[in-house]
Design an enzyme around this catalytic site. Structure first.
Site, PDB file in Angstrom:
ATOM      1  N   GLU A 166       0.805  -1.224   0.000  1.00  0.00           N
ATOM      2  CA  GLU A 166       0.000   0.000   0.000  1.00  0.00           C
ATOM      3  C   GLU A 166       0.843   1.281   0.000  1.00  0.00           C
ATOM      4  O   GLU A 166       0.735   2.126   0.895  1.00  0.00           O
ATOM      5  CB  GLU A 166      -0.941   0.015   1.198  1.00  0.00           C
ATOM      6  CG  GLU A 166      -1.923  -1.127   1.229  1.00  0.00           C
ATOM      7  CD  GLU A 166      -2.938  -1.033   2.356  1.00  0.00           C
ATOM      8  OE1 GLU A 166      -3.889  -1.828   2.337  1.00  0.00           O
ATOM      9  OE2 GLU A 166      -2.785  -0.170   3.251  1.00  0.00           O
ATOM     10  N   GLU A 364      -5.212  -8.746   1.068  1.00  0.00           N
ATOM     11  CA  GLU A 364      -5.892  -8.374   2.313  1.00  0.00           C
ATOM     12  C   GLU A 364      -7.371  -8.174   2.022  1.00  0.00           C
ATOM     13  O   GLU A 364      -7.739  -7.553   1.019  1.00  0.00           O
ATOM     14  CB  GLU A 364      -5.358  -7.068   2.922  1.00  0.00           C
ATOM     15  CG  GLU A 364      -4.019  -7.162   3.593  1.00  0.00           C
ATOM     16  CD  GLU A 364      -3.593  -5.825   4.214  1.00  0.00           C
ATOM     17  OE1 GLU A 364      -4.478  -5.037   4.627  1.00  0.00           O
ATOM     18  OE2 GLU A 364      -2.381  -5.578   4.282  1.00  0.00           O
TER      19      GLU A 364
END
Length: 460
Positions: A166, A364
């Site tokens: 991320e 995720e």
């Protein structure tokens, strides 16, 4: 209806080193920016709980790997803590850290669990931050050296690598919103940090390929599909621009090796272009990732600006759009995020149609809930809400796979209740409950369900 995934599909979970390992006296690790920030401003962390108090994975990894096996893992994603392996970010290596990671990866393999290893998860070493962190070009070189060292140390045990998790988060939260350390609101620095991160990723890819270890290397992006309020042209334009900043800013250079010209032009118009070297864009072009990790939690809903932005204010992407608070949306009230399982299907088709149908996996996806002890019966948390969350998202993911998207795995966030940056232990995400005081581990109902998911390669 029965949902069955392709043979060899990866089911597992994900975490990060800083969020799970914890501290141990005499382990030789160096500090990262989360240790430093907690020392400086512990009041910003929920319950005043810092990164030294986590799920003690460093000491308990053997038991935890056994529990992974029991909860249906054939794969597991974690990260290497840069400052644990190299306390100063470079130079002398911490042999205890190298021994720990080798032992962990070997233990996973012994249990038939494929390790997926990420190199950077928001955790800049303090020694590197003192040089300026990702604002300093020298740190890009030090990261490249760290990445190569990891490949050389562990490449015989790890065949699936990620360069970053991320990266948009340390750009937006650290340099645009003041929400993460170093808590800046500096758009020019934000663009430079984003650029250096993309370059660092490409350099790590190049280093990995030069070693011919035969594995794969990717990047993990939190993709939040941008949906317009309406079909009005200005709303649709707002969504297109939101996609440029939120998703394509890292997705395009990582997968295609290029930046979207419209994004570059907007950066130029606002006087935010970073300083570059002549060979940089060629390095990015020649070193796209082998596969893609996707973290998905919620969609991004936008609309046309209601008011003309102040041209003198610091730039943020919201200069071009407003966040749209859609009536009637389904929410996770504990995290403040919309629950929209179809988003995974839309991501699957976007990757299929616009990114060469690159191989990818969900790295995720999960649901955080506060005060889960309310749902405990006979010593086990009955988290049916989490099972339902998984089922809905997996159903839409399965539809995308049936329609040709090359998704090869699904990792839940997370294996065991872990420390969550500023939120600490406010919301629990784990398949396994953690008693923070005793460090006792107890499988939740969702953990047992997850074990059945792998056993049957799907669910009813």
């Amino acid at each position: 209806m029965r949902v069955v995934f392709p043979e060899g599909f990866y089911f597992g979970s994900a975490t990060s080193a800083t969020q799970c390992e914890g501290g141990s006296e005499g382990d030789g690790r160096g500090e990262n920016i989360w240790d430093l920030w907690y020392e400086e401003e512990s009041f910003k962390f929920h319950g005043n709980i810092g990164p030294g108090t986590t799920s003690s994975f460093y000491e308990n990894y053997r038991e935890d790997v056994r529990l992974m096996k029991e909860t249906g893992h054939n794969s597991f994603r974690t990260s290497i803590r840069w400052s644990r392996l190299f306390p100063q970010g470079r130079g002398e290596m911490n042999q205890k850290a190298a021994d720990f990671y080798r032992s962990l990866f070997q233990e996973l393999r012994n249990q038939g669990i494929e390790p997926f290893v990420n190199l950077y998860h928001f955790d800049m070493p303090v020694a590197m931050q003192e040089l300026g962190g990702w604002e300093n070009r020298r740190v890009v070189e030090h990261y490249k050296e760290y990445a190569r060292a990891c490949f050389e140390l562990f490449g015989d045990l790890v065949s699936h690598w990620f360069t970053f998790n991320e990266p948009i988060v340390h750009v937006e939260c650290g340099y645009l919103s003041g929400y993460h350390y170093p808590c800046k609101v500096d758009p020019k620095a934000a663009v430079l940090v984003a650029y250096h991160t993309a370059l660092a990723s490409a350099l790590a890819v190049r280093e990995y390929r030069s070693l011919n270890q035969g594995g794969k290397i990717g990047i993990i992006l939190n993709l939040t599909p941008a949906y317009p309020r309406s079909s009005h042209p200005e709303d649709e334009k707002a969504a297109r621009i939101a996609e440029l900043f939120q998703n394509k800013s890292f997705l395009d250079p990582a997968v295609k090796g290029i930046y979207d010209p419209e994004l570059v032009e907007m950066i130029r118009e606002h006087g935010l272009m970073p300083q570059t070297e002549p060979e940089d864009l060629e390095i990015i072009r020649q070193n796209p990732v082998d596969f893609l990790g996707v973290n998905y939690y919620h969609p991004f809903r936008v609309c046309a600006k209601a008011h003309v932005p102040n041209p003198l204010a610091p730039f943020t992407p919201e200069y071009y759009f407003d966040i749209y608070d859609m009536p009637g949306k389904r929410m996770n009230p504990y995290r403040g995020w919309e629950i929209y399982p179809r988003g995974l299907y839309d991501i699957a088709l976007n990757i299929r149609d616009n990114y060469g149908n690159i191989e990818w996996m969900v790295t995720e996806n999960g649901m955080g809930v506060e005060h889960e002890e309310r749902f405990k019966e006979n010593g086990i948390i009955q988290d049916d809400y989490r099972i339902e969350f998984f089922k809905e998202h997996l159903t839409w993911l399965h539809k995308g796979i049936q329609e040709g998207s090359r998704c090869v795995g699904y990792h839940a966030w997370t294996f065991i209740d872990c420390w969550s940056w500023l939120n600490a232990y406010k919301n629990r995400y784990g398949l396994v409950e953690l008693d923070l005081e005793t460090q006792k581990r107890t499988i939740k109902k969702s953990g047992y369900w997850y074990g059945e998911l792998l056993k049957h390669n799907g669910f009813e």
